[in-house]
Design a protein around this motif. Structure first.
Motif, PDB file in Angstrom:
ATOM      1  N   TYR A  21       5.446  11.099   8.709  1.00 24.06           N
ATOM      2  CA  TYR A  21       6.142  11.447   9.952  1.00 24.06           C
ATOM      3  C   TYR A  21       7.484  12.109   9.630  1.00 24.06           C
ATOM      4  O   TYR A  21       8.223  11.646   8.751  1.00 24.06           O
ATOM      5  CB  TYR A  21       6.388  10.202  10.799  1.00 24.06           C
ATOM      6  CG  TYR A  21       5.123   9.546  11.307  1.00 24.06           C
ATOM      7  CD1 TYR A  21       4.301  10.195  12.224  1.00 24.06           C
ATOM      8  CD2 TYR A  21       4.753   8.272  10.876  1.00 24.06           C
ATOM      9  CE1 TYR A  21       3.145   9.589  12.695  1.00 24.06           C
ATOM     10  CE2 TYR A  21       3.597   7.658  11.334  1.00 24.06           C
ATOM     11  CZ  TYR A  21       2.793   8.332  12.250  1.00 24.06           C
ATOM     12  OH  TYR A  21       1.646   7.730  12.708  1.00 24.06           O
ATOM     13  N   LEU A  22       7.790  13.175  10.341  1.00 21.99           N
ATOM     14  CA  LEU A  22       9.010  13.938  10.081  1.00 21.99           C
ATOM     15  C   LEU A  22      10.191  13.362  10.854  1.00 21.99           C
ATOM     16  O   LEU A  22      10.864  14.050  11.625  1.00 21.99           O
ATOM     17  CB  LEU A  22       8.783  15.415  10.451  1.00 21.99           C
ATOM     18  CG  LEU A  22       7.631  16.102   9.711  1.00 21.99           C
ATOM     19  CD1 LEU A  22       7.484  17.544  10.209  1.00 21.99           C
ATOM     20  CD2 LEU A  22       7.862  16.065   8.209  1.00 21.99           C
ATOM     21  N   LYS A  23      10.453  12.084  10.657  1.00 23.26           N
ATOM     22  CA  LYS A  23      11.608  11.452  11.297  1.00 23.26           C
ATOM     23  C   LYS A  23      12.081  10.290  10.426  1.00 23.26           C
ATOM     24  O   LYS A  23      11.324   9.748   9.624  1.00 23.26           O
ATOM     25  CB  LYS A  23      11.255  10.953  12.694  1.00 23.26           C
ATOM     26  CG  LYS A  23      10.231   9.837  12.721  1.00 23.26           C
ATOM     27  CD  LYS A  23      10.026   9.325  14.146  1.00 23.26           C
ATOM     28  CE  LYS A  23       9.068   8.128  14.160  1.00 23.26           C
ATOM     29  NZ  LYS A  23       8.922   7.557  15.533  1.00 23.26           N
ATOM     30  N   GLY A  24      13.341   9.923  10.594  1.00 28.48           N
ATOM     31  CA  GLY A  24      13.903   8.834   9.810  1.00 28.48           C
ATOM     32  C   GLY A  24      14.671   9.353   8.608  1.00 28.48           C
ATOM     33  O   GLY A  24      14.722  10.563   8.342  1.00 28.48           O
ATOM     34  N   PRO A  25      15.300   8.468   7.844  1.00 30.78           N
ATOM     35  CA  PRO A  25      16.053   8.869   6.653  1.00 30.78           C
ATOM     36  C   PRO A  25      15.163   9.595   5.650  1.00 30.78           C
ATOM     37  O   PRO A  25      13.948   9.396   5.629  1.00 30.78           O
ATOM     38  CB  PRO A  25      16.552   7.533   6.083  1.00 30.78           C
ATOM     39  CG  PRO A  25      16.467   6.555   7.209  1.00 30.78           C
ATOM     40  CD  PRO A  25      15.322   7.004   8.060  1.00 30.78           C
ATOM     41  N   ILE A  26      15.765  10.412   4.815  1.00 31.90           N
ATOM     42  CA  ILE A  26      15.017  11.229   3.866  1.00 31.90           C
ATOM     43  C   ILE A  26      15.192  10.711   2.440  1.00 31.90           C
ATOM     44  O   ILE A  26      16.305  10.381   2.007  1.00 31.90           O
ATOM     45  CB  ILE A  26      15.466  12.708   3.942  1.00 31.90           C
ATOM     46  CG1 ILE A  26      15.015  13.320   5.271  1.00 31.90           C
ATOM     47  CG2 ILE A  26      14.915  13.521   2.774  1.00 31.90           C
ATOM     48  CD1 ILE A  26      15.487  14.750   5.457  1.00 31.90           C
ATOM     49  N   LEU A  27      14.086  10.668   1.725  1.00 31.08           N
ATOM     50  CA  LEU A  27      14.082  10.442   0.285  1.00 31.08           C
ATOM     51  C   LEU A  27      13.936  11.834  -0.329  1.00 31.08           C
ATOM     52  O   LEU A  27      12.861  12.428  -0.260  1.00 31.08           O
ATOM     53  CB  LEU A  27      12.887   9.559  -0.101  1.00 31.08           C
ATOM     54  CG  LEU A  27      12.866   8.922  -1.486  1.00 31.08           C
ATOM     55  CD1 LEU A  27      13.997   7.921  -1.644  1.00 31.08           C
ATOM     56  CD2 LEU A  27      11.526   8.255  -1.730  1.00 31.08           C
TER      57      LEU A  27
END
Length: 344
Positions: free
Chosen positions: A213-219
């Protein structure tokens, strides 16, 4: 006709008699000790005349209590193999473990050079294999060592004394006789294997979903991680720099094995060279986790990761379908030059 039948019968009888007269030829399967022309099936190890492993013998006579043999060398020495009621097995069975039709030379040659040396000397040493012990001093009496898979073999030095040969988990001798066992060295810690994020991955509540999913914090791409546990539906890992622990989670909808999906997202190779190979414009978009027209497939793959396989089973497809959330899809369409034509 009668005379012919009689003649045939006499010839057959003569042939059987000749066959019965042929001695049974066997090979010693270990170094044995003969005491007063007698070899006990107990396999006493304290004293006696050495009968070396591989010695060729012939069987002269057999019965339930003893078997008479002769050494096939210039000495032509005869000896008897005798049993003991405590052993719990017929003499014929025990004898077959001492002498067999097959020359043990091939078994000895298959051993390590160190084990071969010990077998030829008829002596024990730490580190010997089970096979080497068998060839060096023969089998232990079965009433105290019913299975050769046991980690302790008990032998009799004499009628009043015993000694043990103790093996470790790898089947190597760690002690024998009165020697104390030597603790096996602690295994060296396994070298850590690190993986690298092949794209920017979003996570939420400590979870990177296979749907990506393209949402939330990024690694960020090329983040170094260490795998902590591999399960059937989840791979637990730790971010090396921060120590943050996350999970990569799969479910039946993907149609893929969890570990294969994880390896598509996190590779064993450092991704810096692949990132550097992009055009400056594509590299800037990847670092910002953005996808815009004109970007290459490789740049999209790095910016947003691989599209979920249940709707985009092949990366050669002209349309990659991503999910911003559980209800919102994003389609990335490529032109004939494998550049992004539109993001819808």
């Amino acid at each position: 006709m009668y005379r012919k039948n009689v003649l045939r019968g006499l010839l057959a009888l003569g042939l059987l008699t000749a066959l019965g007269a042929q001695a049974e030829t066997l090979f010693a399967q270990a170094n044995f000790l003969i005491n007063k022309r007698q070899l006990s099936a107990v396999n006493y190890r304290a004293k006696g005349t050495l009968l070396p492993v591989g010695t060729k013998i012939e069987v002269l006579d057999r019965d339930d209590d003893e078997i008479t043999c002769r050494v096939l060398d210039p000495s032509q020495a005869e000896f008897r193999v005798v049993t003991h009621r405590s052993l719990g097995k017929p003499l014929a069975v025990l004898f077959a473990g001492f002498f067999a039709p097959t020359d043990p030379a091939a078994r000895i040659a298959a051993l390590s050079p160190e084990d071969q040396k010990q077998v030829k000397s008829g002596e024990l040493a730490r580190g010997m294999s089970r096979e080497a012990v068998l060839l060096a001093i023969g089998p232990p009496p079965p009433h105290r060592t019913p299975s050769l898979k046991s980690d302790r073999w008990t032998y009799w030095s004499s009628k009043l004394s015993t000694f043990e040969v103790v093996f470790d988990g790898d089947g190597k001798v760690v002690s024998f006789g009165d020697e104390p066992p030597v603790a096996a060295p602690a295994p060296a810690p396994a070298a850590k294997v690190f993986y690298y994020a092949t794209a920017n991955f979003h996570f939420e509540d400590g979870t990177v979903s296979w749907v990506n999913y393209l949402k939330g914090p990024i690694l960020p791409i090329n983040t170094q991680v260490e795998v902590l546990d591999k399960g059937s539906s989840k791979v637990k890992f730790k971010v090396v720099d921060s120590g943050t622990e996350l999970s990569f989670e799969n479910d039946s909808r993907s149609g893929w094995d969890t570990w294969k999906l994880f390896q598509a997202a996190f590779a064993a190779e450092d991704q810096a060279a692949k990132l550097a190979a992009l055009s400056p414009e594509d590299r800037k978009k990847v670092e910002a986790s953005e996808v815009e027209p004109g970007m290459s497939r490789e740049a999209v793959r790095m910016a947003w990761g691989p599209p979920p396989p249940h709707e985009t089973p092949s990366l050669a497809s002209s349309t990659w379908i991503y999910w911003k959330g559980k209800m919102t899809k994003v389609k990335v369409k490529f032109d004939k030059n494998d550049k992004v034509a539109s993001v819808e």
